[in-house]
Scaffold this active site. Structure first.
Site, PDB file in Angstrom:
ATOM      1  N   ASP A 221      46.684  40.054  47.477  1.00  0.00           N
ATOM      2  CA  ASP A 221      46.841  40.644  46.152  1.00  0.00           C
ATOM      3  C   ASP A 221      46.216  42.031  46.063  1.00  0.00           C
ATOM      4  OD1 ASP A 221      48.083  38.316  45.492  1.00  0.00           O
ATOM      5  OD2 ASP A 221      46.369  37.449  44.427  1.00  0.00           O
ATOM      6  N   GLY A 222      45.192  42.283  46.885  1.00  0.00           N
ATOM      7  CA  GLY A 222      44.528  43.581  46.845  1.00  0.00           C
ATOM      8  C   GLY A 222      45.450  44.731  47.220  1.00  0.00           C
ATOM      9  N   ASN A 322      45.108  44.727  36.723  1.00  0.00           N
ATOM     10  CA  ASN A 322      44.453  43.447  36.468  1.00  0.00           C
ATOM     11  C   ASN A 322      43.535  43.492  35.249  1.00  0.00           C
ATOM     12  OD1 ASN A 322      45.507  41.577  38.192  1.00  0.00           O
ATOM     13  ND2 ASN A 322      43.732  41.473  39.556  1.00  0.00           N
ATOM     14  N   ASP A 352      26.623  38.865  29.742  1.00  0.00           N
ATOM     15  CA  ASP A 352      26.724  39.588  31.009  1.00  0.00           C
ATOM     16  C   ASP A 352      27.787  40.676  30.973  1.00  0.00           C
ATOM     17  OD1 ASP A 352      24.695  38.188  32.125  1.00  0.00           O
ATOM     18  OD2 ASP A 352      25.937  36.924  33.412  1.00  0.00           O
ATOM     19  N   THR A 363      44.970  35.592  35.482  1.00  0.00           N
ATOM     20  CA  THR A 363      44.781  34.589  36.528  1.00  0.00           C
ATOM     21  C   THR A 363      43.749  35.036  37.556  1.00  0.00           C
ATOM     22  OG1 THR A 363      46.679  35.547  37.701  1.00  0.00           O
ATOM     23  CG2 THR A 363      47.102  33.643  36.290  1.00  0.00           C
ATOM     24  N   ALA A 364      43.041  36.128  37.288  1.00  0.00           N
ATOM     25  CA  ALA A 364      42.043  36.644  38.227  1.00  0.00           C
ATOM     26  C   ALA A 364      40.638  36.376  37.677  1.00  0.00           C
ATOM     27  CB  ALA A 364      42.290  38.136  38.472  1.00  0.00           C
ATOM     28  N   TYR A 365      39.851  37.425  37.476  1.00  0.00           N
ATOM     29  CA  TYR A 365      38.470  37.277  37.004  1.00  0.00           C
ATOM     30  C   TYR A 365      38.423  36.554  35.662  1.00  0.00           C
ATOM     31  CZ  TYR A 365      33.564  38.788  36.417  1.00  0.00           C
ATOM     32  OH  TYR A 365      32.208  38.839  36.257  1.00  0.00           O
ATOM     33  N   ALA A 366      39.380  36.836  34.773  1.00  0.00           N
ATOM     34  CA  ALA A 366      39.373  36.214  33.456  1.00  0.00           C
ATOM     35  C   ALA A 366      39.501  34.697  33.555  1.00  0.00           C
ATOM     36  CB  ALA A 366      40.503  36.794  32.605  1.00  0.00           C
TER      37      ALA A 366
END
Length: 481
Positions: A221-222, A322, A352, A363-366
């Site tokens: 994905d990167g 993203n 934080d 669908t990533a960090y979230a």
């Protein structure tokens, strides 16, 4: 004269006079909504002319049917894939979408007397995502190949793809300069003739935005996020091969890359428009009078002053696929940032940090921070707190057209840090601001099947969404109890 011809003549007359709104809307009875007053007149004049068959009229946008295959469900990555969204020829009945991915157009009459104020100037026409397919105005001649750096397993696929593009399709291939500096490529004598034909560029130095017809990513994905960062305006179509670790955004397998790339070059593929965030970072230019610690306190224990309100500001724009992440950085204090929506303060984040993400980024960090996962075709922006110091602070979804502005609160004890798709990390101080809204330049990602099937397959294969051992059914003896 048949009723449908009469209706067509009257619709054309209304359109010519410029008095009706052109957006398609549907009533519960299946008829088309032109506008409130015109529709009432049509009902009176056409009620006697309609034949019995007209009662079976159904709007495809609101009442379209869908045919489903009841065979094996899509689960995991298929070994052989087709780019076409149409069902394959054969005896097996497969899913065929016959209705829009848009929701039904709402009825704008409320009760016997109320209706919505019509404003044709604000109407937005967006193509049905289910019908979005790739086409070319001219045959593509140049392609950007993005390869995951420092991965020896990708050298052979990279060489095979480049040879195929250059020798079989006579295309101009662009690669980043540091890709060709890999010792395995430098020392490969058989690849030397092909290597001389490459066009190279350097990130942040060379602008290739107007020279690339489409993009091929080899990796995870990167590589797709990196491709997005190279184009701050319009983005060429992106075809991503799954050669990395996760591959949520990379639906293609490399085994049959020749036929798949050929279909894309011929313009035979479905696409999904992945919305991006347009981010503007405004910073005050500060004068440093001696060493300043990270929390903005100078060596004498005094808060380091910035310039006055009329001081010059530094502004930078980013396109983010993203998410934008604002966090407390290395400080031990809670981050304390104010979030404004269209100029109104909606909340102060104490924790934080906070994540502002696109549907693609949901669908990533979230997702790791507890947010819901949103399909890329849903126009929205998600706001997700990171470890908030409040039990009631839940992630929220806001319309895609709003503008968010994030600043340090006046009471903040320390600065904050911001990153864009995990890159360009920088410090945010008092007086700085981050403005975020949906960009008008989405990333067109080429689908393997279609936007819906690809997304649910990635959920199942990459995130193991709702994987659970099935509950056993009752036996005959247990049912008696």
């Amino acid at each position: 004269m048949p009723w449908w011809k009469t209706l067509g003549n009257k619709v054309r007359a209304i359109q010519a006079s410029g008095t009706q709104e052109s957006r398609h809307q549907c009533l519960p009875d299946g008829s088309s909504l032109l506008s409130t007053m015109e529709m009432e007149q049509e009902k009176i004049s056409l009620g006697k002319e309609m034949n019995p068959d007209s009662a079976s009229y159904r709007c495809s946008a609101c009442h379209g049917d869908e045919d489903w295959s009841y065979g094996n469900p899509i689960r995991g990555r298929a070994k052989s894939r087709s780019l076409s969204a149409s069902p394959a020829l054969g005896s097996t009945k497969e899913f065929r979408r016959t209705r829009s991915l848009h929701g039904p157009c709402p009825v704008t009459t409320f009760g016997p007397k109320a209706c919505m104020l019509q404003n044709p100037k604000t109407i937005m026409h967006i193509q049905d995502p289910a019908s979005q397919r790739l086409t070319w105005n001219k045959s593509p001649k140049s392609v950007l190949v993005i390869k995951k750096i420092r991965d020896a397993s990708l050298l052979q696929p990279f060489k095979a793809l480049c040879v195929y593009l250059m020798e079989e399709n006579n295309m101009i291939v662009y690669v980043e300069k540091k890709v060709l500096e890999d010792p395995a490529i430098v020392n490969d004598e058989h690849f030397g003739a092909v290597k001389k034909k490459f066009c190279t560029f350097r990130e942040d130095y060379d602008d290739i935005s107007n020279q690339i017809d489409f993009i091929i990513c080899l990796g995870g994905d990167g590589t797709l996020l990196y491709a997005s960062s190279l184009f701050q305006g319009s983005v060429p179509p992106v075809m991503a091969f799954h050669l990395g670790s996760l591959g949520f955004l990379t639906p293609f397998n490399f085994e049959n890359f020749q036929s798949q790339v050929t279909q894309v070059i011929e313009g035979n593929a479905a696409i999904v428009l992945r919305s991006r965030l347009k981010v503007k970072v405004v910073k005050e230019l500060r004068e440093k009078k001696g060493p300043v610690l990270q929390n903005g306190i100078d060596e004498n224990g005094v808060l380091a002053p910035g310039l006055d309100k009329d001081s010059p500001k530094h502004m930078v724009n980013y396109q983010v696929l993203n998410e934008v992440v604002i966090d407390r950085g290395p400080s031990s204090y809670l981050s304390n940032v104010d979030v404004y929506l269209d100029g109104h303060l909606i909340t102060t984040v104490q924790g934080d940090g906070v994540i502002v993400s696109t549907p693609t980024g949901s669908t990533a960090y979230a997702a790791a921070a507890g947010a819901s996962m949103i399909h890329p075709n849903v126009p929205a922006i998600m706001i997700t707190p990171i470890c908030p110091h409040s039990l009631s602070f839940r992630p929220i979804v806001v319309p895609a057209g709003v503008e968010l502005k994030i600043m340090l609160s006046p009471e903040a004890r320390n600065t904050a840090w911001v990153s864009f798709d995990g890159r360009k990390r920088q410090e945010i101080c008092h007086g700085d601001s981050i403005s975020i809204t949906t960009s008008c330049y989405p990333l067109p990602s080429i689908c393997f099947r279609d936007p819906v099937s690809d997304w649910f397959e990635s959920l199942a294969e990459c995130l193991h969404w709702n994987v659970r051992k099935k509950q056993n059914h009752f036996t005959g003896e247990e049912e008696e109890f």
